[in-house]
Scaffold this motif. Structure first.
Motif, short mmCIF file in Angstrom:
data_model
loop_
_atom_site.label_atom_id
_atom_site.label_comp_id
_atom_site.label_asym_id
_atom_site.label_seq_id
_atom_site.Cartn_x
_atom_site.Cartn_y
_atom_site.Cartn_z
N HIS A 1 -8.26 27.78 6.51
CA HIS A 1 -7.53 26.52 6.36
C HIS A 1 -6.03 26.78 6.49
O HIS A 1 -5.29 26.74 5.49
CB HIS A 1 -7.83 25.87 5.00
CG HIS A 1 -9.29 25.65 4.74
ND1 HIS A 1 -10.11 26.64 4.24
CD2 HIS A 1 -10.08 24.55 4.93
CE1 HIS A 1 -11.33 26.18 4.11
NE2 HIS A 1 -11.35 24.90 4.54
N GLU B 1 -3.66 25.02 7.57
CA GLU B 1 -2.79 23.89 7.22
C GLU B 1 -2.52 23.86 5.71
O GLU B 1 -1.46 23.43 5.25
CB GLU B 1 -3.43 22.57 7.66
CG GLU B 1 -4.68 22.14 6.88
CD GLU B 1 -5.93 22.95 7.22
OE1 GLU B 1 -6.96 22.78 6.56
OE2 GLU B 1 -5.85 23.73 8.21
N GLU B 2 -3.47 24.37 4.89
CA GLU B 2 -3.28 24.41 3.45
C GLU B 2 -2.19 25.42 3.08
O GLU B 2 -1.40 25.19 2.16
CB GLU B 2 -4.59 24.78 2.76
CG GLU B 2 -5.68 23.72 2.86
CD GLU B 2 -5.28 22.45 2.11
OE1 GLU B 2 -4.71 22.57 1.01
OE2 GLU B 2 -5.51 21.35 2.64
N GLY C 1 0.37 26.26 4.97
CA GLY C 1 1.64 25.64 5.31
C GLY C 1 2.10 24.66 4.24
O GLY C 1 3.29 24.60 3.90
N HIS C 2 1.15 23.92 3.69
CA HIS C 2 1.46 22.99 2.61
C HIS C 2 1.95 23.75 1.37
O HIS C 2 2.89 23.34 0.69
CB HIS C 2 0.22 22.16 2.29
CG HIS C 2 0.39 21.25 1.11
ND1 HIS C 2 1.29 20.19 1.09
CD2 HIS C 2 -0.21 21.26 -0.12
CE1 HIS C 2 1.23 19.59 -0.08
NE2 HIS C 2 0.32 20.21 -0.83
N LYS D 1 4.46 33.31 4.67
CA LYS D 1 3.08 33.03 4.27
C LYS D 1 2.48 34.24 3.55
O LYS D 1 1.76 34.10 2.55
CB LYS D 1 2.24 32.68 5.50
CG LYS D 1 2.68 31.40 6.20
CD LYS D 1 1.84 31.16 7.45
CE LYS D 1 2.31 29.92 8.20
NZ LYS D 1 1.54 29.70 9.43
#
Length: 776
Positions: free
Chosen positions: A327, A329-330, A332-333, A376
């Motif tokens: 995931h 995108e998670e 990045g959030h 990240k």
């Protein structure tokens, strides 16, 4: 669990009573176990000692029987060999192996390692064994016993050298199996294990009875001590919440350890109150250190990330890396939840920012694509509770790229909330340049020369200059032909050993290794570092390299590999040196006709020889020992060129070639020879006849039909020998003329096959005694 009726009943899970019972029980159990173990171990050791003595005696008897047997058998075999009764030898060995159950197999091999009899593997007959055990057996000069394992079986090998008359012939090897002995030993071991099991059972029963009595006594004592400690637990809870007025709750009624503990609690409450005040003072000092630290420091808030990670854990997710890979995108959030709390003055200077607000608002400007991925990884590391440290590329607000080392840590007191994470950033730009230069030049230059380049970085820029240097070219003689006969792994092993030792010598003399071409080395002295004594240094280095070939060949012999020889040529000339190439790929090199001349001079050398040009001799001066000089006409030269053979150099080096030319042995009968003169790389068509009259390990004196010029390369074949041997080519270089009237010349071998080398070895050993050449 606490006593019934106390308000700590719901909060204290394990009372001190039960802990004391558990600890003392474990101690008593450990004591009983140690005593039992000591007794059992002592008895076991006695039994094993008796067994070991029996084993040693049985082994000794086997060895003594084997020695006596091999001596008698060796005498019989030596008699049969002397009488050329090979069938009798084979029959004797076969019967000996079959009649003795303890003998697994026998091996009979001559002094060169060739197998004459192997009762275990008949397919190895007439095969030369080169293994470590085989070489070790050949090295024995008396009856020797060797023990080792063969597969899953223990083996005793008894080796006895064989002699015919006074000459060593080979060795007889008897391999005894210990399987019968080990079977008998295993029966004794089973009996010992049965006795030990009985002792263990008796010890367990005794220990359980003793432990039962101890548990009862511990229960009574632990109950007495647990009640006052429960009251101290409540006081400690208040103290942890900042309530320092616990003196009224603690009543000191005894002067034992419990009473001392209560008094200590009262004193601790007063000390903690003062500590809180000092902590506030330390916090102010930290702010000052943070602000004016020479290292770039960031304070960041990860509390939102902590809540997010805790939510994932509640969902049963433990592997965050795998989750975020699935995931992205998670992740990045999650990265967007990080807040910058503060940065110091060093950060503003490093990233060329005017104020803290400008830097915080322009975070995307300082991060490269790689840095986003590293951010990240930082989130993942903190989420997994790991330390974070990584090197990456950032940009300043003006767009300049910098290499930084980033570290992240959670300050004390924020481990549970992650409300503050301290990030330190170290500028590595200058350090990376130094690492690049060391990586680029460190494998080819000495540490002294590399440090010179670091102090003068302009030397590594593209471009060059004219400079007088001493150039060295070294090459292995006959290595191409040798490589065709060896396995690729063996060729690489020889080269690795050779280059490892040669490069060590070259770096000792501050040489610059320009190129490694196959088995050849191109080396320069005097660049990039200027070197006034370059010629003397190069000659001393060449002598030490030739002397180091002894170490190279010792390593080769240990690995069962053939010996090699090296020729060296030196030349002094003005050439162009510099960093040559493009901005993406370049190399520090040398260009000029002097390089070609060095290669020509080296081509005239033979193994163990050092040839220098007149320019090198002139620059080095009178400290050289010149063994010989001659004139040659290299390819492309308009006039003859003088070259000199160097044998040594004086102070301050005081070096000389250690390996001497082996003596020539006069043969009882001259050996017929066919030869062809080689012109450069083109082989002549005419094959002429000649004779070998004297022979050494590295060369021969031959008598030819026609005259030849010195330094001529020739290809040779033996005559009046079996066809298989006659077809083996070997090569040499004409060194000098020893008799003009009958065209006698001294030839130095440059490449010989194993078959020809073995034939020459036999001639040197027996030829001087008049042994017929056909039977050599």
């Amino acid at each position: 669990m606490t006593e019934k009726g106390t308000k700590d009943q719901k909060t204290v899970r394990w009372s001190i009573r039960w802990k004391l019972m558990a600890i003392i029980t474990l101690l008593v159990f450990a004591l009983v176990a140690i005593l039992s173990y000591t007794q059992i171990s002592s008895q076991k050791k006695i039994l094993e000692m008796e067994l070991n003595e029996r084993i040693a005696l049985m082994r000794a008897n086997l060895v003594e029987r084997g020695k006596s047997f091999i001596i008698n058998l060796s005498q019989q075999i030596e008699n049969d060999l002397a009488a050329f009764n090979l069938s009798g030898v084979m029959q004797t060995l076969k019967e000996s192996a079959e009649s003795n159950r303890e003998i697994k197999y026998t091996i009979l091999m001559d002094s060169s390692g060739v197998v004459f009899m192997d009762t275990h593997r008949p397919d190895l007959i007439q095969t030369r064994l080169t293994g470590e055990r085989d070489r070790r057996a050949l090295d024995q000069s008396k009856v020797t016993v060797i023990t080792y394992r063969e597969g899953d079986e223990s083996i005793i090998e008894i080796v006895n050298p064989l002699q015919i008359s006074t000459e060593p012939w080979g060795v007889l090897r008897l391999i005894y199996t210990l399987k019968l002995l080990e079977d008998e030993i295993e029966i004794s071991r089973k009996q010992i294990r049965q006795e030990i099991k009985g002792m263990i059972y008796r010890s367990i029963v005794t220990s359980l009875i003793f432990l039962g009595g101890c548990l009862l006594l511990v229960f009574i004592l632990s109950t007495r001590f647990s009640k006052p400690l429960i009251r101290l637990t409540e006081s400690a809870r208040k103290l942890s919440k900042g309530d320092f007025s616990i003196s009224s709750d603690i009543q000191i009624r005894s002067r034992d350890e419990i009473g001392v503990l209560g008094a200590s609690f009262v004193e601790m409450s007063k000390d903690l109150e003062g500590s809180y005040k000092r902590l506030e003072e330390y916090s102010n000092r930290y702010r000052a250190l943070f602000e004016y630290s020479p290292t770039s420091l960031w304070e960041e808030d990860f509390s939102a990330v902590k809540l997010y990670v805790d939510g994932l854990r509640e969902k049963g997710i433990q592997d965050f890396r795998a989750y975020f890979n699935d995931h992205p995108e998670e992740l990045g959030h999650c990265t967007g939840m990080i807040k910058i709390l503060d940065v110091n003055e060093s950060t503003l200077k490093l990233y060329e920012a005017d104020n803290k607000e400008a830097l915080a608002q322009s975070l995307d400007k300082i991060l490269t694509d790689e840095s986003h991925e590293i951010l990240k990884e930082q989130v993942l590391a903190i989420a997994e509770g790991k330390a974070f440290e990584i090197q990456c590329i950032n940009r300043t607000l003006t767009g300049r790229k910098i290499t930084v080392l980033m570290k992240a840590s959670i300050p004390p007191g924020y481990e549970e909330t992650w409300a503050k994470v301290l990030i330190s950033v170290h500028d590595l730009s200058e350090r990376m340049r130094a690492v690049f230069l060391k990586d680029m030049f460190g494998r080819y230059l000495s540490e002294e020369v590399t440090n010179t380049l670091l102090e003068n970085p302009d030397l590594v820029n593209l471009g060059g200059e004219k400079r007088s240097v001493t150039i060295m070219m070294s090459d292995l003689r006959g290595f191409t032909a040798l490589a065709e006969r060896l396995e690729p792994e063996e060729v690489v092993q020889i080269l690795n050993t050779y280059f490892e030792i040669m490069v060590e010598v070259l770096l000792k003399y501050n040489a610059t290794i320009n190129e490694i071409i196959g088995d050849a080395l191109l080396v320069i002295f005097g660049a990039p570092q200027k070197m006034p004594d370059r010629a003397e240094r190069a000659i001393a280095c060449a002598i030490e390299m030739q002397n180091a070939m002894v170490r190279v060949n010792e390593e080769n012999r240990l690995q069962g590999l053939p010996e090699i020889e090296m020729g060296i040529g030196l030349n002094e000339d003005e050439v162009i040196v510099g960093n040559i190439g493009s901005s993406k790929r370049s190399k520090y090199g040398v260009v000029g006709s002097g390089v070609n001349m060095t290669s020509r001079i080296e081509s005239y050398s033979v193994g163990g020889q050092i040839l220098i040009s007149d320019s090198v001799r002139h620059r080095a001066g009178d400290i050289l020992r010149i063994d010989e000089q001659r004139e040659v006409i290299p390819k492309g030269a308009d006039a003859p060129v003088k070259i000199y053979e160097v044998g040594g150099i004086g102070a301050p080096y005081n070096l000389a070639l250690e390996e001497k030319e082996p003596p020539l042995i006069a043969l009882g009968r001259r050996v017929p020879l066919l030869y062809t003169a080689l012109d450069g790389k083109d082989v002549g068509k005419a094959q002429l006849k000649g004779l070998v009259s004297r022979l050494s390990k590295k060369g021969a004196e031959i008598q030819l039909k026609e005259p030849l010029k010195p330094l001529t390369n020739i290809r040779m074949n033996l005559g009046d020998v079996p066809e298989e041997l006659a077809s083996r080519d070997f090569y040499g270089k004409v060194i000098e003329c020893t008799g003009r009237d009958d065209h006698r010349y001294m030839v130095r071998f440059t490449s010989t096959s194993p078959e020809v080398s073995a034939y020459f070895q036999a001639l040197r050993q027996y030829g001087a005694k008049g042994m017929p050449t056909e039977n050599a």
